[in-house]
Write a protein that holds these residues in place. Structure first.
Motif, PDB file in Angstrom:
ATOM      1  N   VAL A  56      -3.390   3.991  -2.533  1.00  0.00           N
ATOM      2  CA  VAL A  56      -2.464   5.020  -2.032  1.00  0.00           C
ATOM      3  C   VAL A  56      -3.252   6.023  -1.197  1.00  0.00           C
ATOM      4  CG1 VAL A  56      -0.849   6.863  -2.634  1.00  0.00           C
ATOM      5  CG2 VAL A  56      -0.931   4.768  -4.015  1.00  0.00           C
ATOM      6  N   TYR A  57      -2.703   6.354  -0.052  1.00  0.00           N
ATOM      7  CA  TYR A  57      -3.276   7.320   0.875  1.00  0.00           C
ATOM      8  C   TYR A  57      -2.552   8.644   0.688  1.00  0.00           C
ATOM      9  CZ  TYR A  57      -4.333   9.175   5.669  1.00  0.00           C
ATOM     10  OH  TYR A  57      -4.732   9.911   6.757  1.00  0.00           O
ATOM     11  N   GLN A  58      -3.288   9.702   0.366  1.00  0.00           N
ATOM     12  CA  GLN A  58      -2.656  11.002   0.160  1.00  0.00           C
ATOM     13  C   GLN A  58      -2.868  11.898   1.361  1.00  0.00           C
ATOM     14  OE1 GLN A  58      -3.732  14.271  -0.310  1.00  0.00           O
ATOM     15  NE2 GLN A  58      -5.949  14.151  -0.600  1.00  0.00           N
ATOM     16  N   VAL A  59      -1.790  12.540   1.814  1.00  0.00           N
ATOM     17  CA  VAL A  59      -1.852  13.512   2.915  1.00  0.00           C
ATOM     18  C   VAL A  59      -1.084  14.739   2.444  1.00  0.00           C
ATOM     19  CG1 VAL A  59      -1.448  13.933   5.355  1.00  0.00           C
ATOM     20  CG2 VAL A  59      -1.893  11.604   4.574  1.00  0.00           C
ATOM     21  N   ALA A  60      -1.684  15.485   1.528  1.00  0.00           N
ATOM     22  CA  ALA A  60      -0.930  16.552   0.867  1.00  0.00           C
ATOM     23  C   ALA A  60      -1.783  17.745   0.463  1.00  0.00           C
ATOM     24  CB  ALA A  60      -0.227  15.982  -0.365  1.00  0.00           C
ATOM     25  N   LYS A 120       3.426  16.769  -9.453  1.00  0.00           N
ATOM     26  CA  LYS A 120       4.467  15.934  -8.837  1.00  0.00           C
ATOM     27  C   LYS A 120       3.830  14.842  -7.987  1.00  0.00           C
ATOM     28  CE  LYS A 120       8.732  15.922  -6.140  1.00  0.00           C
ATOM     29  NZ  LYS A 120       9.744  16.725  -5.409  1.00  0.00           N
ATOM     30  N   ALA A 121       2.774  15.193  -7.277  1.00  0.00           N
ATOM     31  CA  ALA A 121       2.074  14.197  -6.465  1.00  0.00           C
ATOM     32  C   ALA A 121       1.548  13.068  -7.355  1.00  0.00           C
ATOM     33  CB  ALA A 121       0.922  14.854  -5.715  1.00  0.00           C
ATOM     34  N   LYS A 122       1.029  13.419  -8.490  1.00  0.00           N
ATOM     35  CA  LYS A 122       0.529  12.415  -9.435  1.00  0.00           C
ATOM     36  C   LYS A 122       1.661  11.513  -9.913  1.00  0.00           C
ATOM     37  CE  LYS A 122      -1.996  11.954 -13.817  1.00  0.00           C
ATOM     38  NZ  LYS A 122      -2.672  12.692 -14.921  1.00  0.00           N
ATOM     39  N   GLU A 123       2.783  12.125 -10.218  1.00  0.00           N
ATOM     40  CA  GLU A 123       3.957  11.365 -10.670  1.00  0.00           C
ATOM     41  C   GLU A 123       4.416  10.366  -9.611  1.00  0.00           C
ATOM     42  OE1 GLU A 123       8.676  12.402 -11.379  1.00  0.00           O
ATOM     43  OE2 GLU A 123       7.185  13.930 -11.873  1.00  0.00           O
ATOM     44  N   LEU A 124       4.456  10.802  -8.353  1.00  0.00           N
ATOM     45  CA  LEU A 124       4.885   9.923  -7.260  1.00  0.00           C
ATOM     46  C   LEU A 124       3.904   8.778  -7.055  1.00  0.00           C
ATOM     47  CD1 LEU A 124       6.076  12.633  -4.689  1.00  0.00           C
ATOM     48  CD2 LEU A 124       7.527  11.089  -6.034  1.00  0.00           C
ATOM     49  N   ALA A 125       2.625   9.076  -7.148  1.00  0.00           N
ATOM     50  CA  ALA A 125       1.616   8.029  -6.986  1.00  0.00           C
ATOM     51  C   ALA A 125       1.697   7.013  -8.119  1.00  0.00           C
ATOM     52  CB  ALA A 125       0.223   8.656  -6.927  1.00  0.00           C
ATOM     53  N   LEU A 126       1.890   7.499  -9.343  1.00  0.00           N
ATOM     54  CA  LEU A 126       2.000   6.579 -10.486  1.00  0.00           C
ATOM     55  C   LEU A 126       3.208   5.656 -10.320  1.00  0.00           C
ATOM     56  CD1 LEU A 126       1.101   8.968 -13.460  1.00  0.00           C
ATOM     57  CD2 LEU A 126      -0.235   7.010 -12.633  1.00  0.00           C
ATOM     58  N   ALA A 127       4.290   6.181  -9.769  1.00  0.00           N
ATOM     59  CA  ALA A 127       5.469   5.350  -9.524  1.00  0.00           C
ATOM     60  C   ALA A 127       5.150   4.256  -8.508  1.00  0.00           C
ATOM     61  CB  ALA A 127       6.626   6.212  -9.035  1.00  0.00           C
ATOM     62  N   LEU A 163      -4.567  16.165  -4.695  1.00  0.00           N
ATOM     63  CA  LEU A 163      -5.534  15.926  -5.776  1.00  0.00           C
ATOM     64  C   LEU A 163      -4.876  15.199  -6.942  1.00  0.00           C
ATOM     65  CD1 LEU A 163      -7.420  19.364  -5.741  1.00  0.00           C
ATOM     66  CD2 LEU A 163      -8.155  17.186  -4.728  1.00  0.00           C
ATOM     67  N   GLY A 164      -3.558  15.389  -7.086  1.00  0.00           N
ATOM     68  CA  GLY A 164      -2.824  14.672  -8.128  1.00  0.00           C
ATOM     69  C   GLY A 164      -2.765  13.178  -7.861  1.00  0.00           C
ATOM     70  N   VAL A 165      -2.694  12.796  -6.597  1.00  0.00           N
ATOM     71  CA  VAL A 165      -2.701  11.377  -6.226  1.00  0.00           C
ATOM     72  C   VAL A 165      -4.047  10.751  -6.597  1.00  0.00           C
ATOM     73  CG1 VAL A 165      -2.579   9.751  -4.291  1.00  0.00           C
ATOM     74  CG2 VAL A 165      -1.044  11.734  -4.363  1.00  0.00           C
ATOM     75  N   LEU A 166      -5.117  11.458  -6.276  1.00  0.00           N
ATOM     76  CA  LEU A 166      -6.455  10.934  -6.590  1.00  0.00           C
ATOM     77  C   LEU A 166      -6.653  10.796  -8.100  1.00  0.00           C
ATOM     78  CD1 LEU A 166      -8.628  12.958  -4.031  1.00  0.00           C
ATOM     79  CD2 LEU A 166      -7.283  10.876  -3.675  1.00  0.00           C
ATOM     80  N   GLU A 167      -6.112  11.747  -8.842  1.00  0.00           N
ATOM     81  CA  GLU A 167      -6.201  11.681 -10.306  1.00  0.00           C
ATOM     82  C   GLU A 167      -5.431  10.475 -10.838  1.00  0.00           C
ATOM     83  OE1 GLU A 167      -5.013  14.389 -14.231  1.00  0.00           O
ATOM     84  OE2 GLU A 167      -5.134  15.320 -12.244  1.00  0.00           O
ATOM     85  N   ILE A 222       0.854  -1.183   0.000  1.00  0.00           N
ATOM     86  CA  ILE A 222       0.000   0.000   0.000  1.00  0.00           C
ATOM     87  C   ILE A 222       0.890   1.234   0.000  1.00  0.00           C
ATOM     88  CG2 ILE A 222      -1.870  -1.198   1.180  1.00  0.00           C
ATOM     89  CD1 ILE A 222      -1.057   0.179   3.768  1.00  0.00           C
ATOM     90  N   GLY A 223       0.369   2.337  -0.531  1.00  0.00           N
ATOM     91  CA  GLY A 223       1.189   3.535  -0.697  1.00  0.00           C
ATOM     92  C   GLY A 223       0.774   4.689   0.190  1.00  0.00           C
ATOM     93  N   PHE A 224       1.719   5.605   0.375  1.00  0.00           N
ATOM     94  CA  PHE A 224       1.500   6.824   1.149  1.00  0.00           C
ATOM     95  C   PHE A 224       2.241   7.956   0.450  1.00  0.00           C
ATOM     96  CE2 PHE A 224       2.982   9.952   4.227  1.00  0.00           C
ATOM     97  CZ  PHE A 224       1.864  10.208   5.000  1.00  0.00           C
ATOM     98  N   VAL A 225       1.537   9.055   0.163  1.00  0.00           N
ATOM     99  CA  VAL A 225       2.169  10.244  -0.414  1.00  0.00           C
ATOM    100  C   VAL A 225       1.870  11.419   0.501  1.00  0.00           C
ATOM    101  CG1 VAL A 225       2.250  11.854  -2.350  1.00  0.00           C
ATOM    102  CG2 VAL A 225       2.019   9.402  -2.785  1.00  0.00           C
ATOM    103  N   GLY A 226       2.942  11.981   1.091  1.00  0.00           N
ATOM    104  CA  GLY A 226       2.809  13.113   2.005  1.00  0.00           C
ATOM    105  C   GLY A 226       3.260  14.406   1.367  1.00  0.00           C
ATOM    106  N   GLY A 227       2.753  15.521   1.893  1.00  0.00           N
ATOM    107  CA  GLY A 227       3.149  16.822   1.359  1.00  0.00           C
ATOM    108  C   GLY A 227       4.599  17.135   1.649  1.00  0.00           C
TER     109      GLY A 227
END
Length: 354
Positions: free
Chosen positions: A239-243, A222-229, A248-252, A178-183
């Motif tokens: 992936v859980y976004q905290v940013a 950038k958030a979208k790029e990190l989530a796609l990776a 919104l890029g993670v959700l996209e 599972i993923g995590f993307v933080g600000g």
């Protein structure tokens, strides 16, 4: 002749006194009736300082909903100032609000504003502050409310663990990742991350959490790029976004991949139904209304900190029509059990901020 004149003068004086007394009594009565903590007939005024911009559909927008509700339901007057993304402007922007002397109370928050508010609260001891999402203690003109993001994120981590191991959700892959993307890599965001990891491990010790940091809370590409990776290279399926706005890029990214995400702060389930399966909500809107109601009632405990967790309704998962439609019943049942265990204290979550 003199005796009659005296009686006539006395009668006039008595009549004058009787005429004056009701007027005096009426004047005092009206004054007392109109007196209150906020002044006769005067609406309380709240200033909301945003150390960012609105439009994140998450954190700052949630507080704004609370302010708007306080205007409509509690009779406040309100003004919102957006400070922008240049941190160098924030101290001057907030001080400008204070020095205007227009606001009975100023609403401001986040760990990035802690030192600024401490300095200004000391400089302007007559200005009252409601400070959210970080702690300022022992300052007589500041009330702080924080949210147990570690408890809320524990729910998010447990939920993600059930999703990644589900045989009912079509997009879940066999890998327990599972993923995590933080600000930013800062203490409060890492408290989210820690709670998320604890929740995942509670469900399945073999769950792996991969994490990335954007470096700010505004860069959605950038958030979208990190989530796609994380989806493509690291085999995460949720992936859980905290940013904030960047998230919104993670959700996209999740929606584009046909995979899953968890929103944050506000209910973001409706942005990409079926892809955003749930959101970890910091109930900033309801807690803002609660604080302003207490301020209006002269019951807000200035100088103190309140921590709002699952039990207090400060945090929780968004359970709406989309959640009920797209999340299997078995997962929903499991999450309800975990929620009750958090409320009862059977499950205790460690915070990295303690």
């Amino acid at each position: 002749m003199k005796k009659g004149m005296g009686k006539w003068i006395l009668s006039i004086c008595l009549a004058a006194v009787m005429a004056i007394l009701p007027a005096c009594g009426g004047g005092n009565s009206d004054k007392n009736a109109g007196s209150s903590g906020d002044g006769a007939g005067k609406k309380l005024s709240v200033g909301y300082y945003v150390n960012a911009t609105l439009g994140d559909k998450s954190f700052f927008d949630s507080v704004k909903r609370g302010v708007d509700q306080a205007v409509s339901d509690l009779g406040f007057e309100a003004k919102t100032i957006e400070g922008g993304t240049n941190q160098g402007d924030w101290a001057a922007g907030l001080e400008s609000m204070i020095s205007s002397k227009k606001y009975d109370v100023i609403l401001v928050g986040t760990s990035q504003m802690t030192e600024i508010v401490k300095d200004l609260a000391q400089k302007y001891p007559d200005q009252k502050f409601i400070f959210f999402d970080d702690a300022i203690k022992d300052m007589p003109n500041v009330y702080s409310m924080t949210y147990s993001q570690s408890e809320g994120s524990f729910l998010a981590g447990a939920f993600a663990a059930y999703v990644t191991t589900s045989t009912e959700l079509k997009a879940s892959n066999p890998d327990k990742v599972i993923g995590f993307v933080g600000g930013q890599d800062i203490p409060i965001i890492n408290d989210f991350k820690s709670g998320y990891e604890q929740g995942a491990q509670y469900v399945d010790k073999d769950i792996k959490v991969v994490s990335s940091y954007i470096g700010n809370f505004a860069d959605a590409p950038k958030a979208k790029e990190l989530a796609l990776a994380q989806y493509n290279s690291q085999k995460a399926d949720i992936v859980y976004q905290v940013a904030a706005a960047a998230g919104l890029g993670v959700l996209e990214a999740g929606n584009e991949k046909g995979l899953y995400t968890i929103g944050v702060d506000s209910n973001q389930n409706g942005l990409y139904p079926g892809s955003v399966l749930s959101s970890m909500m910091k109930n900033l809107d309801t807690s803002t209304v609660r604080a302003l109601q207490m301020f209006k009632d002269n019951k807000l405990p200035f100088g103190q900190l309140e921590v709002l967790g699952v039990k207090e309704g400060g945090v929780g998962l968004a359970e709406d029509d989309n959640y009920n439609k797209y999340v299997p019943q078995t997962i929903r049942d499991n999450m309800e059990q975990i929620t009750q265990k958090l409320k009862s204290g059977e499950i205790k979550v460690k915070s990295t901020l303690e």
